[in-house]
Scaffold this active site. Structure first.
Site, short mmCIF file in Angstrom:
data_model
loop_
_atom_site.label_atom_id
_atom_site.label_comp_id
_atom_site.label_asym_id
_atom_site.label_seq_id
_atom_site.Cartn_x
_atom_site.Cartn_y
_atom_site.Cartn_z
N ASP A 79 -12.93 -4.65 -8.03
CA ASP A 79 -12.01 -5.39 -7.19
C ASP A 79 -12.45 -6.84 -6.99
O ASP A 79 -13.04 -7.44 -7.89
CB ASP A 79 -11.89 -4.67 -5.84
CG ASP A 79 -10.50 -4.72 -5.25
OD1 ASP A 79 -10.11 -5.80 -4.81
OD2 ASP A 79 -9.82 -3.69 -5.23
N HIS A 135 -9.46 -8.12 -0.15
CA HIS A 135 -8.87 -6.91 -0.72
C HIS A 135 -9.91 -5.84 -1.01
O HIS A 135 -9.77 -4.67 -0.62
CB HIS A 135 -8.11 -7.29 -1.99
CG HIS A 135 -7.35 -6.16 -2.63
ND1 HIS A 135 -7.91 -5.35 -3.59
CD2 HIS A 135 -6.09 -5.73 -2.47
CE1 HIS A 135 -7.01 -4.46 -3.99
NE2 HIS A 135 -5.90 -4.66 -3.31
N ASN A 190 3.12 -1.79 -7.42
CA ASN A 190 4.00 -2.15 -6.30
C ASN A 190 5.34 -2.75 -6.75
O ASN A 190 5.87 -3.62 -6.08
CB ASN A 190 3.31 -3.18 -5.40
CG ASN A 190 2.08 -2.64 -4.72
OD1 ASN A 190 1.81 -1.45 -4.79
ND2 ASN A 190 1.33 -3.50 -4.08
N SER A 219 -2.57 -0.23 -3.60
CA SER A 219 -4.00 -0.55 -3.50
C SER A 219 -4.65 0.18 -2.33
O SER A 219 -5.83 0.51 -2.37
CB SER A 219 -4.20 -2.06 -3.28
OG SER A 219 -4.22 -2.75 -4.49
#
Length: 599
Positions: free
Chosen positions: A172, A227, A319, A387
């Site tokens: 990430d 994130h 998404n 996520s």
């Protein structure tokens, strides 16, 4: 997202097989795939007599070698920059990581690879794709963690709260390894002395104590975006420590593998190297909260190497509100048995309006809307996205391994998919028709049978608007929806909007009253969006009724098309200022849900 098919080339079939890389998409807006301008990931054929010359020479007539990486399979791949289109991102110190992005162009890519192949026999050549995170920021915090109760984690914690023998890699934007809720659960390289500038364990990485930063090529994988830290908190924020939140695992080891930058984007080459690092350090689970619409052969090979090493790979489904059976999404869509693809649900167990879905390509769902978790600087924040759903599954995989350390990745996947809570809202949407259940999963023997299909009751759409439906929408009036069927029958109502933009909106799961008839009304308050909509369909799963909003003649009108494109650009700019990226589907759905009334 669709790459223009007429510009695709069947390419160098005699000399070399070339597979083109991808851009990872985050939101529902249809955007052209992005790549780094003039950058290509190149693998030289093993049989090439020019291999040694290629490895030692940094230049060819066509390209300039920027960096080289040795893979876990012993082979090398190199990042080459087209000398005719030099990437300033790679060659200018201090350049922003996304400063030189361009739309993916298959013709231009094939031209570079074809010319390079005339100099050196290649095994593969593909553009260096740009990848992004799969999250949608939320504005306020909630005091509770609804997701943990929804998946029955508290009951599972009575049997196990995790184990320090299980390592979960977060691939990430990095992790805030100093966060009070994460510091105790960070993976630490016992063979490395931190911050001494020396590669103590001789593995090729200096100061890789908490993991590694593959984007900046240093040993500090600190999160400069937020994130990755949020994902890590859901997986394994320390439990029972009187601090903030708790993860699915109270005890675990989180490895920080940073390949995405402060803007949430990064390159495929760095992701490949990070995966090989994870395998070398014997991680058990990898969480990948990002996705794409075009595959990369080198990335797929890297994931297969993780599979061969017994690593379980958890991937966000994406998404884009798309059916990934029709519009493939990667890495969640690679045909690799160690991958589990995760959709997102909300607090009402409905499929999140932004979530991708697919009966064949998405395995199960997990909570992914308004998830509260850790954030850099000792803070906490709420985010939404697939996520946020994926780390619930990665964390649960770690919890299963804590209780059943002998489980293989195949048994892990079986335990997760056969123990779901089946939901009517997910029937026909994901393979298992279900959302994860931690209590059932940790007690699975890893040999369970797939759940029986849900028997959906027949519910029909009796009324959807009326003959003046189009005018009603343009004047922002309420439109009616009437459903009928056997009393007590449950159904999931969903709207599908199609036109210049596509979107879907789940209205929720309902039960018909004793009369067998349920009446609802809603209003679409965004008048301008109607310029972009061709039709709206209302579905119950067993019945669907579609209403036209614009005529085919109107859609063919040149003036209207110009007006539509202009408005789309203007509306996109306005929404970006408001911080709304998932503009059409999100705004339309929220407008409808806010006005929805059941009579």
């Amino acid at each position: 997202m669709v790459v223009r098919s007429k510009r695709r080339l069947a390419f160098l079939a005699v000399v070399v097989s070339v597979v083109f890389s991808f851009t990872i998409q985050v939101h529902a807006s249809d955007r052209t795939p992005k790549v780094y301008r003039g950058e290509y990931i190149v693998r030289v054929a093993d049989s090439s007599p020019l291999l040694q010359q290629f490895d030692t020479n940094r230049h060819t007539k066509r390209g300039r070698k920027v960096k080289e990486r040795r893979l876990r399979d012993g082979k090398k791949i190199a990042l080459y920059s087209d000398s005719t289109k030099v990437s300033f991102r790679s060659l200018v110190p201090g350049a922003a990581p996304n400063a030189d992005l361009v739309d993916f162009d298959s013709y231009e890519a094939s031209d570079f690879c074809r010319q390079l192949a005339l100099e050196v026999p290649l095994e593969s050549c593909e553009p260096n794709g740009y990848v992004e995170i799969e999250a949608i920021p939320e504005d306020s915090l909630y005091e509770d963690l609804y997701a943990m109760g929804k998946i029955r984690a508290p009951e599972a914690w009575e049997q196990t709260t995790g184990s320090k023998l299980v390592t979960i890699a977060v691939l990430d934007t990095g992790v805030d390894y100093t966060h009070p809720d994460l510091a105790a659960n960070m993976w630490k390289n016992s063979s490395e002395i931190p911050n001494n500038g020396i590669d103590d364990d001789n593995n090729g990485y200096v100061d890789d104590y908490y993991g590694y930063d593959f984007m900046n090529n240093d040993g500090d994988p600190y999160d400069d975006n937020g994130h990755g830290t949020h994902v890590a908190g859901t997986i394994g924020a320390t439990g029972n420590n009187s601090e903030g939140v708790v993860g699915v695992n109270w005890n675990t080891r989180i490895m920080a593998l940073k390949f995405l930058g402060a803007g949430g984007g990064g390159s495929i080459l760095d992701a490949i190297t990070a995966l090989d690092f994870a395998v070398a350090h014997e991680v058990d689970v990898i969480n990948a909260s990002f996705g794409s619409t075009v595959p990369s052969s080198e990335f797929e090979k890297a994931i297969r190497r993780t599979r061969d090493a017994g690593v379980f790979f958890v991937a966000a489904a994406g998404n884009s509100s798309k059916n990934t059976d029709a519009v493939p999404h990667y890495p969640s869509g690679y045909d690799i048995d160690s991958i589990i693809s995760v959709a997102a649900t909300d607090s009402s167990d409905n499929l999140a309006h932004f979530s991708n879905y697919g009966l064949s390509t998405v395995d199960l769902a997990a909570p992914g809307v308004q998830i509260l978790s850790t954030y850099p600087g000792g803070k906490y924040a709420k985010l939404s996205g697939t996520s946020m759903a994926a780390p619930h599954v990665a964390g649960l995989a770690g919890l299963i391994l804590a209780k059943n350390p002998e489980f293989t990745s195949a048994q892990l996947k079986n335990a997760l998919t056969t123990s779901v809570d089946q939901l009517l809202s997910l029937e026909g949407v994901v393979t298992t028709s279900g959302r994860i259940n931690a209590l059932k999963a940790i007690n699975s023997d890893g040999k369970g049978s797939a759940p029986e299909p849900i028997v959906r009751p027949s519910v029909s759409v009796k009324t959807f608007g009326h003959r003046r439906f189009r005018k009603t929408l343009f004047k922002r009036r309420n439109f009616r929806m009437v459903f009928s069927g056997e009393p007590g029958a449950q159904f999931n109502a969903q709207l599908e909007l199609s036109g210049i933009f596509d979107g879907s909106c789940s209205l929720g799961t309902y039960q018909l009253p004793n009369s067998g008839v349920l009446r609802m009304q809603a209003r679409l308050n965004l008048r301008n969006w109607m310029w972009y909509t061709k039709s709206i369909a209302l579905s119950t799963g067993t019945d669907v009724v579609s209403r036209g909003v614009k005529s085919q003649k109107a859609l063919r009108n040149k003036r209207l098309r110009r007006y539509t494109r202009h408005n789309a650009r203007m509306k996109s700019k306005q929404l970006k200022k408001l911080g709304i990226e998932n503009s059409y589907a999100e705004a339309s759905c929220e407008s409808i849900l806010s006005s929805l009334k059941v009579k």
